[in-house]
Every structure is written in structure tokens, then in C-alpha cells.
Design a protein around this motif. Sequence first.
Motif, PDB file in Angstrom:
ATOM      1  N   ILE A 295       0.932  -1.002  -0.082  1.00  0.00           N
ATOM      2  CA  ILE A 295      -0.256  -0.027  -0.021  1.00  0.00           C
ATOM      3  C   ILE A 295       1.069   1.277  -0.378  1.00  0.00           C
ATOM      4  N   THR A 296       0.131   1.683  -0.433  1.00  0.00           N
ATOM      5  CA  THR A 296       1.431   2.550  -0.655  1.00  0.00           C
ATOM      6  C   THR A 296      -0.309   4.873  -0.535  1.00  0.00           C
ATOM      7  N   PHE A 297       0.676   5.885  -0.337  1.00  0.00           N
ATOM      8  CA  PHE A 297      -0.726   7.015  -0.299  1.00  0.00           C
ATOM      9  C   PHE A 297       0.214   8.371  -1.320  1.00  0.00           C
ATOM     10  N   ARG A 298      -1.504   8.858  -1.760  1.00  0.00           N
ATOM     11  CA  ARG A 298      -0.670   9.911  -1.923  1.00  0.00           C
ATOM     12  C   ARG A 298      -2.169  10.863  -1.729  1.00  0.00           C
ATOM     13  N   ARG A 299      -1.544  11.801  -1.582  1.00  0.00           N
ATOM     14  CA  ARG A 299      -2.855  13.046  -0.715  1.00  0.00           C
ATOM     15  C   ARG A 299      -3.857  13.750  -1.634  1.00  0.00           C
ATOM     16  N   LEU A 300      -5.000  13.373  -1.564  1.00  0.00           N
ATOM     17  CA  LEU A 300      -5.822  14.433  -3.181  1.00  0.00           C
ATOM     18  C   LEU A 300      -7.200  14.689  -2.814  1.00  0.00           C
ATOM     19  N   ASP A 301      -7.154  15.978  -3.330  1.00  0.00           N
ATOM     20  CA  ASP A 301      -8.837  16.888  -2.781  1.00  0.00           C
ATOM     21  C   ASP A 301      -9.613  15.566  -4.260  1.00  0.00           C
ATOM     22  N   VAL A 302     -10.576  15.262  -3.928  1.00  0.00           N
ATOM     23  CA  VAL A 302     -11.429  14.209  -5.395  1.00  0.00           C
ATOM     24  C   VAL A 302     -12.056  15.332  -5.590  1.00  0.00           C
ATOM     25  N   SER A 303     -12.440  16.142  -4.645  1.00  0.00           N
ATOM     26  CA  SER A 303     -13.352  17.240  -5.491  1.00  0.00           C
ATOM     27  C   SER A 303     -12.879  18.443  -5.900  1.00  0.00           C
ATOM     28  N   ASP A 304     -11.337  18.034  -6.792  1.00  0.00           N
ATOM     29  CA  ASP A 304     -10.393  19.202  -7.606  1.00  0.00           C
ATOM     30  C   ASP A 304      -9.500  19.026  -8.616  1.00  0.00           C
ATOM     31  N   HIS A 305     -11.079  19.101  -9.701  1.00  0.00           N
ATOM     32  CA  HIS A 305     -10.694  18.087 -11.183  1.00  0.00           C
ATOM     33  C   HIS A 305      -9.472  17.627 -11.150  1.00  0.00           C
ATOM     34  N   ASP A 306      -9.037  19.020 -11.587  1.00  0.00           N
ATOM     35  CA  ASP A 306      -7.607  18.381 -12.302  1.00  0.00           C
ATOM     36  C   ASP A 306      -6.744  18.448 -11.678  1.00  0.00           C
ATOM     37  N   GLU A 307      -6.913  17.794 -10.257  1.00  0.00           N
ATOM     38  CA  GLU A 307      -5.801  17.559  -8.482  1.00  0.00           C
ATOM     39  C   GLU A 307      -5.677  15.911  -9.567  1.00  0.00           C
TER      40      GLU A 307
ATOM     41  N   GLY B  59      -2.315  10.453 -13.236  1.00  0.00           N
ATOM     42  CA  GLY B  59      -1.421  10.028 -13.683  1.00  0.00           C
ATOM     43  C   GLY B  59      -0.098   9.712 -13.312  1.00  0.00           C
ATOM     44  N   ALA B  60       0.140  10.215 -12.676  1.00  0.00           N
ATOM     45  CA  ALA B  60       1.313   9.385 -11.419  1.00  0.00           C
ATOM     46  C   ALA B  60       1.260   8.651 -11.909  1.00  0.00           C
ATOM     47  N   VAL B  61       0.194   7.660 -10.873  1.00  0.00           N
ATOM     48  CA  VAL B  61      -0.659   6.534 -10.342  1.00  0.00           C
ATOM     49  C   VAL B  61       0.780   5.792 -11.428  1.00  0.00           C
TER      50      VAL B  61
ATOM     51  N   GLY C  26       1.938   1.701 -14.730  1.00  0.00           N
ATOM     52  CA  GLY C  26       1.587   1.257 -15.331  1.00  0.00           C
ATOM     53  C   GLY C  26       0.524   1.203 -15.823  1.00  0.00           C
ATOM     54  N   ARG C  27      -0.256   0.769 -15.515  1.00  0.00           N
ATOM     55  CA  ARG C  27      -1.854   0.204 -15.069  1.00  0.00           C
ATOM     56  C   ARG C  27      -2.503   0.914 -14.230  1.00  0.00           C
ATOM     57  N   ILE C  28      -4.452   0.826 -14.182  1.00  0.00           N
ATOM     58  CA  ILE C  28      -5.069   0.647 -13.353  1.00  0.00           C
ATOM     59  C   ILE C  28      -6.146  -0.537 -12.990  1.00  0.00           C
ATOM     60  N   ASP C  29      -6.423  -1.767 -11.954  1.00  0.00           N
ATOM     61  CA  ASP C  29      -7.093  -2.761 -12.646  1.00  0.00           C
ATOM     62  C   ASP C  29      -7.989  -1.894 -11.818  1.00  0.00           C
TER      63      ASP C  29
ATOM     64  N   LYS D 124     -12.844   9.715 -14.831  1.00  0.00           N
ATOM     65  CA  LYS D 124     -12.729  10.129 -15.737  1.00  0.00           C
ATOM     66  C   LYS D 124     -11.804  10.463 -15.675  1.00  0.00           C
ATOM     67  N   ALA D 125     -10.347  10.026 -14.453  1.00  0.00           N
ATOM     68  CA  ALA D 125      -9.229   9.717 -15.190  1.00  0.00           C
ATOM     69  C   ALA D 125      -9.139   8.302 -15.059  1.00  0.00           C
ATOM     70  N   VAL D 126      -9.031   7.675 -14.703  1.00  0.00           N
ATOM     71  CA  VAL D 126      -8.907   5.681 -14.724  1.00  0.00           C
ATOM     72  C   VAL D 126      -9.724   5.225 -16.089  1.00  0.00           C
TER      73      VAL D 126
END
Length: 243
Positions: A56-68, A74-76, A81-84, A122-124
Motif C-alpha cells: 500500500i502506498t499513499f498519495r494526498r488528494l482532494d477528490v473535488s478538484d478535477h485538475d488535481e 496520471g502519476a499513479v 503502468g496500469r490501473i485495474d 474520468k481519470a481512470v
Amino acid sequence: MADGYDFSGRVVVITGGGNGIGAATAVAAAGAGAKVVVLDLDSDAGTAVAARHDNITFRRLDVSDHDEVQSVIGAVVAEHGRIDGLVCCAIVQPLIPVLEMTPDQLNRVFAINLGGVVWASKAVAPVMARQNSGSIVYFASGTANFGKPHSSPYTSSKGAVAGFAATFAREVAPYGVRVNLCRPGVIDTPQYRASNPDADYSKLDRPEDAVGPVMFLLSDYATMTNSIVTREGTLPRTPRTFP
């Protein structure tokens, strides 16, 4: 392998994974071999979940911010290389009577509860479409059907998520991407406690009790899309002895 599932080689992203069902799912998916990325606005909670398993890794994210959201997802992808799998757990459940509600309060709930689902999806989705595979899991709520006093922002947002899921599932189905809902029942989470301060928490199910349906929906056994897996009645913790 957790609960008999083998997620080796898979990448699972969980928004709102710092606590509650999101955190429990992160641990279970990691135990099944997945690389799990927990996304949460609460850095302390997200870091604590990541410390529970090497996968498990962690990244901070505000899900309400489209650009973030676009940037972090994108960094993930750049890293793994993929998201399942995508599990959308980020929500807020404030208690606000309609006659006292302000536009900012309503907008905040929808920005997180619905916007967080839409922007993460939309991102994945393009990543999963290129793979011709992927599972996206949202959460439904019975309160969207039968209502709950002072919870109109939450119940309305959950109804909106269900409508979005039905539509989005049809859009991405041709690319092999599944979109399903889990209705987990009443679970003892920080969000539930915030909106039910007088409840008897000793009688509630734990986040770990809701993980099974989510793991199923993430797995290849769940061949359906645009469906709801409902988990309501539960067995007693200590079954009676049959006469």
C-alpha cells in the motif's frame, strides 16, 4: 491471498482510503497481492493505512478538484503502468436541515460525493479502456430511497451517484470496463458517526464486514456491469447453539 482472491500484478486505486471501508478494502486487496494506492485528503490517516502493508502506498488528494485528480491519477499510471480497480469511498455526511442549508454546504457535499466519483472515473477510464479491462466500484445507500431527516445533501448525492453509475457503465462497457455499485448496509465509520452522533455503535458492523462484496466486484468473478450488490442483514457475532 486475502479471502481466496489473487490480485497479483493488479493495481487498485481507492479514494477516501484513509479510513472506514476504504481502508479495510486497501488492506484486503493488498493482502490478495494487489499494489494499492490510497488517495485521501487526510495525510495522517492515509499514511497510517499505508504503514499496514508493504503493498500500500499513499498519495494526498482532494477528490473535488478535477485538475488535481487528473494529475494524481496520471502519476499513479506513470509509476505502475496500469490501473485495474477503482473504489470510490470519499464522502462527507453532514447533518443539515433543509431550511438551514446554505449553497456552500450543498455544493461541498456534491463536489465530494458526486464530483469525486465523476472525476476519478474520468481519470481512470481511458487507462482501463486501453487495457480492455477494469472494475470501478461506487457505493449506494438505502437512504437515497427512503430518506433520512437532515441528510438531504448526502441522500441526494447518493441518488446522483446511482444515476451516474447507470449511465457511465453503458459508456465504458464496450471497452471491457465494469461499473457496479455496492450497498454495504450500516457500517461503523467516521462518516457514519458524524451523521449519527446518538447511535449505538456497539451494534454496528465493522468496515471489514463490508469488504467481501467489494473484493468480489473487483475480481474477475464479477462479470456483470451496471449492477448493485446489496449487503443488508448480517449474522450475529455469536451464533446460538441449535437445540
